[in-house]
Design a protein around this motif. Structure first.
Motif, PDB file in Angstrom:
ATOM      1  N   GLY A 221       0.784  -1.231   0.000  1.00 47.54           N
ATOM      2  CA  GLY A 221       0.000   0.000   0.000  1.00 47.54           C
ATOM      3  C   GLY A 221       0.810   1.270   0.000  1.00 47.54           C
ATOM      4  N   LEU A 222       2.134   1.183   0.107  1.00 47.15           N
ATOM      5  CA  LEU A 222       2.955   2.390   0.051  1.00 47.15           C
ATOM      6  C   LEU A 222       3.086   2.921  -1.369  1.00 47.15           C
ATOM      7  N   SER A 223       2.868   2.067  -2.364  1.00 51.92           N
ATOM      8  CA  SER A 223       2.854   2.491  -3.767  1.00 51.92           C
ATOM      9  C   SER A 223       1.467   2.253  -4.333  1.00 51.92           C
ATOM     10  N   VAL A 224       0.735   3.334  -4.622  1.00 49.84           N
ATOM     11  CA  VAL A 224      -0.621   3.255  -5.155  1.00 49.84           C
ATOM     12  C   VAL A 224      -0.673   4.075  -6.438  1.00 49.84           C
ATOM     13  N   TRP A 225      -0.878   3.387  -7.567  1.00 48.68           N
ATOM     14  CA  TRP A 225      -0.938   4.068  -8.858  1.00 48.68           C
ATOM     15  C   TRP A 225      -2.376   4.509  -9.110  1.00 48.68           C
ATOM     16  N   THR A 226      -2.643   5.812  -8.957  1.00 50.43           N
ATOM     17  CA  THR A 226      -4.017   6.309  -9.038  1.00 50.43           C
ATOM     18  C   THR A 226      -4.401   6.830 -10.418  1.00 50.43           C
ATOM     19  N   GLY A 227      -3.474   6.855 -11.374  1.00 52.66           N
ATOM     20  CA  GLY A 227      -3.774   7.395 -12.691  1.00 52.66           C
ATOM     21  C   GLY A 227      -4.669   6.484 -13.518  1.00 52.66           C
ATOM     22  N   SER A 228      -5.231   7.036 -14.592  1.00 51.31           N
ATOM     23  CA  SER A 228      -6.161   6.288 -15.446  1.00 51.31           C
ATOM     24  C   SER A 228      -5.462   5.510 -16.554  1.00 51.31           C
ATOM     25  N   GLU A 229      -4.128   5.480 -16.573  1.00 47.47           N
ATOM     26  CA  GLU A 229      -3.400   4.778 -17.626  1.00 47.47           C
ATOM     27  C   GLU A 229      -3.563   3.256 -17.474  1.00 47.47           C
ATOM     28  N   ARG A 230      -3.631   2.569 -18.625  1.00 48.96           N
ATOM     29  CA  ARG A 230      -3.595   1.110 -18.617  1.00 48.96           C
ATOM     30  C   ARG A 230      -2.265   0.675 -19.222  1.00 48.96           C
ATOM     31  N   TYR A 231      -1.457  -0.021 -18.410  1.00 45.40           N
ATOM     32  CA  TYR A 231      -0.152  -0.486 -18.863  1.00 45.40           C
ATOM     33  C   TYR A 231      -0.244  -1.956 -19.255  1.00 45.40           C
ATOM     34  N   THR A 232       0.466  -2.299 -20.335  1.00 45.28           N
ATOM     35  CA  THR A 232       0.336  -3.641 -20.907  1.00 45.28           C
ATOM     36  C   THR A 232       1.629  -4.439 -20.904  1.00 45.28           C
ATOM     37  N   ALA A 233       2.768  -3.835 -20.624  1.00 39.08           N
ATOM     38  CA  ALA A 233       4.033  -4.561 -20.590  1.00 39.08           C
ATOM     39  C   ALA A 233       5.074  -3.703 -19.896  1.00 39.08           C
ATOM     40  N   GLY A 234       6.096  -4.360 -19.371  1.00 35.81           N
ATOM     41  CA  GLY A 234       7.169  -3.622 -18.732  1.00 35.81           C
ATOM     42  C   GLY A 234       8.284  -4.551 -18.296  1.00 35.81           C
ATOM     43  N   TYR A 235       9.413  -3.967 -18.004  1.00 33.86           N
ATOM     44  CA  TYR A 235      10.555  -4.740 -17.518  1.00 33.86           C
ATOM     45  C   TYR A 235      11.429  -3.826 -16.669  1.00 33.86           C
ATOM     46  N   GLY A 236      12.302  -4.433 -15.865  1.00 36.67           N
ATOM     47  CA  GLY A 236      13.165  -3.650 -15.003  1.00 36.67           C
ATOM     48  C   GLY A 236      14.327  -4.467 -14.495  1.00 36.67           C
ATOM     49  N   ALA A 237      15.280  -3.798 -13.871  1.00 32.80           N
ATOM     50  CA  ALA A 237      16.454  -4.435 -13.295  1.00 32.80           C
ATOM     51  C   ALA A 237      16.886  -3.642 -12.079  1.00 32.80           C
ATOM     52  N   SER A 238      17.511  -4.332 -11.128  1.00 34.88           N
ATOM     53  CA  SER A 238      17.974  -3.665  -9.914  1.00 34.88           C
ATOM     54  C   SER A 238      19.213  -4.358  -9.382  1.00 34.88           C
ATOM     55  N   ILE A 239      19.913  -3.667  -8.499  1.00 39.47           N
ATOM     56  CA  ILE A 239      21.118  -4.175  -7.876  1.00 39.47           C
ATOM     57  C   ILE A 239      21.111  -3.763  -6.417  1.00 39.47           C
ATOM     58  N   GLY A 240      21.578  -4.650  -5.547  1.00 35.77           N
ATOM     59  CA  GLY A 240      21.663  -4.342  -4.133  1.00 35.77           C
ATOM     60  C   GLY A 240      23.038  -4.688  -3.597  1.00 35.77           C
ATOM     61  N   TYR A 241      23.555  -3.848  -2.717  1.00 33.70           N
ATOM     62  CA  TYR A 241      24.899  -4.067  -2.184  1.00 33.70           C
ATOM     63  C   TYR A 241      24.915  -3.738  -0.695  1.00 33.70           C
ATOM     64  N   SER A 242      25.405  -4.681   0.102  1.00 40.08           N
ATOM     65  CA  SER A 242      25.519  -4.477   1.540  1.00 40.08           C
ATOM     66  C   SER A 242      26.807  -3.720   1.832  1.00 40.08           C
TER      67      SER A 242
END
Length: 281
Positions: A221-242
């Motif tokens: 619930g901390l991220s709530v997308w309230t816009g009227s857009e309809r998304y149909t595909a997506g991709y992403g990448a991330s990195i984490g380091y201690s």
């Protein structure tokens, strides 16, 4: 636990030792992240910046409580005016044997009448043994003039300590949405992510989805997308380091594509980058 690992004990037994030790003490976790987004095509926003902060306390008995907030500020593409959104959320978590659960509530205030005052209820239950685990997350978004039910069942496979594969559908049921196809609209998307731990301190991951989604809720619930857009595909990448015991830096990018705005055919895309810092004591 460290002596067992040094002596060559099985990784699963070392993990179990660490998990048991952590249950004997109070754990404090939290962090902050900053996301910058840019939009192109027919998107109603031209840019958006969001700051998220979160903190949690878990008792030795396995019960925990968390609170968080997300502050967003953007620019409307139509007239360059400001768009503002504030989300405040809180919840409870718990662990019982191989089971984990959680529930929370979020309140969203925005500068748009169609989403101002939205309440989001979230719940999650998960179970894991060995290399396999599963979870079901649910969210109910109560907009001023619409209701959205979101279900996210996921299955995770962790054959060893280095790789984790997560797959599952995302199902949304929209009621009385002014931008939908009728009184009830179903949106379904398939999602997958793959994480690889390169070292004890460094991990990388990638994710993708295809299908249809609108008004998506993430991060309990901390991220709530309230816009009227309809998304149909997506991709992403991330990195984490201690960077130090108990401290983790993260960075990620995400690209998504849409085909509809306010119920009308459109061509739009959104590109975002996120920097985060997390801690655990």
């Amino acid at each position: 636990c460290e002596r067992a690992g040094a002596a060559g004990a099985e990784p699963a037994r070392v993990d179990a030792c660490v998990a048991f030790a952590r249950r004997e003490e109070v754990r404090v976790t939290g962090g902050a992240s900053l996301t910058a987004m840019g939009f192109s095509g027919d998107a109603p926003l031209s840019d958006l910046v969001a700051l998220t902060v979160r903190g949690a306390v878990e008792l030795p008995q396995g019960l925990g409580v968390w609170v968080g907030a997300t502050l967003s500020d953007g620019t409307l593409a139509s007239d360059a005016s400001s768009y503002e959104q504030t989300t405040v959320a809180a919840g409870l978590t718990g662990v019982a044997g191989d089971w984990a659960f959680g529930a929370g509530v979020a309140h969203v205030t925005t500068s748009e009448d169609s989403s101002d005052g939205t309440t989001v209820l979230t719940a999650r239950i998960g179970h894991g043994t060995g290399a396999w685990s599963g979870a079901l997350s649910a969210a109910v978004s109560l907009y001023p003039d619409a209701t959205v039910l979101q279900l996210d069942p996921v299955l995770a496979w962790r054959p060893n300590g280095a790789w984790t594969l997560t797959i599952g559908p995302s199902i949304e049921v929209l009621r009385d949405d002014a931008y939908g196809d009728g009184e009830t609209e179903w949106l379904v998307a398939g999602r997958a992510s793959l994480t690889h731990r390169l070292t004890d301190a460094l991990s990388v991951s990638g994710n993708a989805f295809v299908g249809a989604e609108r008004y998506r809720v993430e991060s309990a619930g901390l991220s709530v997308w309230t816009g009227s857009e309809r998304y149909t595909a997506g991709y992403g990448a991330s990195i984490g380091y201690s960077v130090a015991p108990g401290w983790t830096l993260s960075a990620g990018v995400d690209q998504r594509f849409g085909d509809q705005v306010a119920g009308e055919d459109a061509d739009l895309s959104a590109l975002s980058g996120t920097l985060g810092l997390g801690f655990e004591f």
